[in-house]
Design a protein around this motif. Structure first.
Motif, PDB file in Angstrom:
ATOM      1  N   ARG A  72       0.952  -1.376  -0.222  1.00  0.00           N
ATOM      2  CA  ARG A  72      -0.052  -0.148  -0.016  1.00  0.00           C
ATOM      3  C   ARG A  72       0.697   1.213  -0.026  1.00  0.00           C
ATOM      4  N   VAL A  73       1.956   1.194   0.695  1.00  0.00           N
ATOM      5  CA  VAL A  73       2.880   2.329   0.809  1.00  0.00           C
ATOM      6  C   VAL A  73       3.997   2.288  -0.170  1.00  0.00           C
ATOM      7  N   GLY A  74       4.022   1.280  -1.173  1.00  0.00           N
ATOM      8  CA  GLY A  74       5.029   1.394  -2.166  1.00  0.00           C
ATOM      9  C   GLY A  74       6.561   0.716  -1.631  1.00  0.00           C
ATOM     10  N   LEU A  75       6.577   0.145  -0.528  1.00  0.00           N
ATOM     11  CA  LEU A  75       7.760  -0.443  -0.123  1.00  0.00           C
ATOM     12  C   LEU A  75       7.728  -1.948  -0.573  1.00  0.00           C
ATOM     13  N   ALA A 147       3.902   2.193   7.956  1.00  0.00           N
ATOM     14  CA  ALA A 147       3.256   0.837   7.761  1.00  0.00           C
ATOM     15  C   ALA A 147       3.845  -0.384   8.482  1.00  0.00           C
ATOM     16  N   LEU A 148       5.187  -0.372   8.274  1.00  0.00           N
ATOM     17  CA  LEU A 148       5.937  -1.464   8.969  1.00  0.00           C
ATOM     18  C   LEU A 148       5.824  -1.415  10.400  1.00  0.00           C
ATOM     19  N   PRO A 388      -8.833   8.890  12.023  1.00  0.00           N
ATOM     20  CA  PRO A 388      -8.453   7.422  11.687  1.00  0.00           C
ATOM     21  C   PRO A 388      -7.331   7.660  10.680  1.00  0.00           C
ATOM     22  N   HIS A 389      -6.337   6.529  10.899  1.00  0.00           N
ATOM     23  CA  HIS A 389      -5.120   6.406   9.963  1.00  0.00           C
ATOM     24  C   HIS A 389      -5.490   5.985   8.684  1.00  0.00           C
ATOM     25  N   TYR A 390      -5.069   6.546   7.588  1.00  0.00           N
ATOM     26  CA  TYR A 390      -5.525   6.022   6.285  1.00  0.00           C
ATOM     27  C   TYR A 390      -5.115   4.647   6.035  1.00  0.00           C
ATOM     28  N   LEU A 391      -4.027   4.034   6.694  1.00  0.00           N
ATOM     29  CA  LEU A 391      -3.623   2.780   6.394  1.00  0.00           C
ATOM     30  C   LEU A 391      -4.433   1.720   6.962  1.00  0.00           C
TER      31      LEU A 391
END
Length: 448
Positions: A72-75, A147-148, A388-391
């Motif tokens: 989702r975050v491109g990692l 995200a991690l 709320p956090h978008y993830l």
């Protein structure tokens, strides 16, 4: 692992790749220890709790959460197994077993070997991401690396979730890990006196610039003026709760409201979940063993049972509120040492109330942090500034209702940032977690 212990959460303004990797690896190993305690492949396909997925879901869930969030975050660019990353993604919160059965009826779970293999491959991929992704400090909620951290903390929460399920399996389906140590217990319990907690102002909420990871529900603030109150010095013990059971507490409707009486009746509940009737008394189900009932350990019950006990004690007896909990636990002194409590696998079980002198708060109450979670009177609610956090937009907002009750303080297996003072937890009143309670009375009504 030579001994079970949880690594401290990294400071996100001063950590490096190695610190994060060690924290990740520790969470992964702790979850592995629990999953490898299960005996027989078919055990993974059982629902130990009728309101939870089978254990095969939890074996795959944490790994999938990492992969999905990192993509989702491109990692991460490429999926590992698109089918699994849908199947193992969504958790459950059913009110009744029928809702769960309907939701998972069409699921075709993979084999145990396939799920372990997916988990192994995911570990390698995540490890590589940690070792090769440049870190810009501080890691804040808008950074890809958040995200991690979210995935690591999510895994640590699920270590606790899985422990509750494993504890409900038949004893022959589990094998205690060699390094698992229960707390000792005595044949007596200390007198549980009511102690006055002087009133004061409390401020709730985690600062947005705090250097440790936080969930959306933890952030924000609220200042509350709390009146003085009386609270039991210790969590209610098995010894105290047995009087409620013997007095017919589970047979008298006046101690239960309509909703909880229906739950008790429909499920034929006659005593706490982890008490095992035997020859007119009770044994106790710990994580991997059955033992003599530890009378000086806190009783573990759901919110319905805690409230029934309060009603049995008298109409002025109740559970603690969130603001009262903070006043009793911290006052104006926010100490952050998380090694002094029965948290982070200090023991592989609850421990006797009052024996950890370091778990005594400034107010004179014991085990406000650690041992078992403490049920509160509050329903889950947001603090001012909540967003709320978008993830993970459905992490908490969907639970702002009258059907989810808060619990604070953590338990013996609570680890990671969940074991820190800011974590706000919640469950349905019928759910079981390693949770207990203490009783509270207003000053005017306390009968000393």
């Amino acid at each position: 692992m030579s001994s079970l212990q949880s690594t401290k959460p990294p400071k996100l303004d001063s950590c490096n790749s190695q610190v994060i990797f060690d924290y990740f690896e520790n969470a992964w190993q702790l979850e592995d220890v629990l999953m490898k305690s299960l005996v027989g492949e078919d055990t993974f396909y059982i629902n130990p709790d009728p309101l939870r997925n089978p254990l095969i879901f939890y074996l795959g869930h944490s790994a999938v959460f990492y992969i999905n969030k990192l993509i989702r975050v491109g990692l991460l660019e490429k999926r590992l197994n698109p089918e699994y990353e849908i199947l193992f993604e969504i958790g459950v919160d059913p009110e009744k077993p029928e809702e769960l059965n309907e939701a998972i009826a069409h699921f075709n779970w993979p084999s145990l070997a396939q799920t372990w293999e997916y988990r192994k491959q995911a570990y390698s991929i995540i490890s590589e991401v940690i070792k090769t992704t440049p870190i810009t400090l501080p890691i804040h909620p808008d950074c890809p690396l958040w995200a991690l951290m979210m995935a690591i903390e999510h895994q640590r929460i699920h270590i606790e979730t899985s422990s509750m399920l494993i504890r409900q399996l038949p004893i022959e389906r589990v094998k205690r890990p060699a390094n698992w140590k229960y707390a000792a217990f005595n044949g007596y319990t200390p007198h549980n006196e009511m102690i006055e907690v002087p009133g004061g102002m409390v401020k709730l909420g985690k600062a947005f610039d705090d250097p440790t990871y936080g969930w959306d529900i933890d952030y924000g603030d609220r200042t509350v003026e709390v009146q003085s109150f009386f609270a039991s010095k210790y969590l209610i013990t098995n010894a105290e709760f047995i009087y409620f059971v013997k007095a017919g507490g589970y047979e008298h409707p006046e101690y239960w409201d309509k909703e909880s009486w229906n739950w008790k009746t429909q499920n034929n509940i006659k005593h706490p979940k982890f008490w095992l009737p035997e020859n007119g008394s009770y044994k106790y189900r710990a994580m991997f063993d059955e033992m003599e009932l530890p009378l000086d350990w806190p009783v573990e019950v759901n919110h319905y049972e805690a409230m029934a006990y309060c009603r049995w004690q008298g109409e002025d007896t109740r559970l603690m509120s969130e603001s009262e909990y903070h006043l009793a636990t911290y006052g104006n002194n926010f100490s952050e040492d998380i090694d002094n409590y029965n948290l982070n696998f200090k023991f592989g079980s609850p421990s006797p109330v009052g024996t950890l002198e370091t778990a005594k708060s400034h107010s004179g109450l014991y085990d406000l942090r650690g041992n078992v979670w403490e049920w509160l009177s509050d329903n889950l609610n947001p603090l001012s500034g909540y967003k709320p956090h978008y993830l993970y937009e459905d992490n908490s907002a969907i639970f702002f209702d009258t059907k989810h009750h808060m619990m604070l303080g953590g338990c013996w297996i609570t680890n990671g940032t969940e074991a820190l003072k800011y974590y706000r937890n919640w469950f349905r009143p019928s759910f079981y977690q390693h949770a207990g309670f203490r009783i509270v009375r207003n000053i005017a009504s306390n009968k000393q």
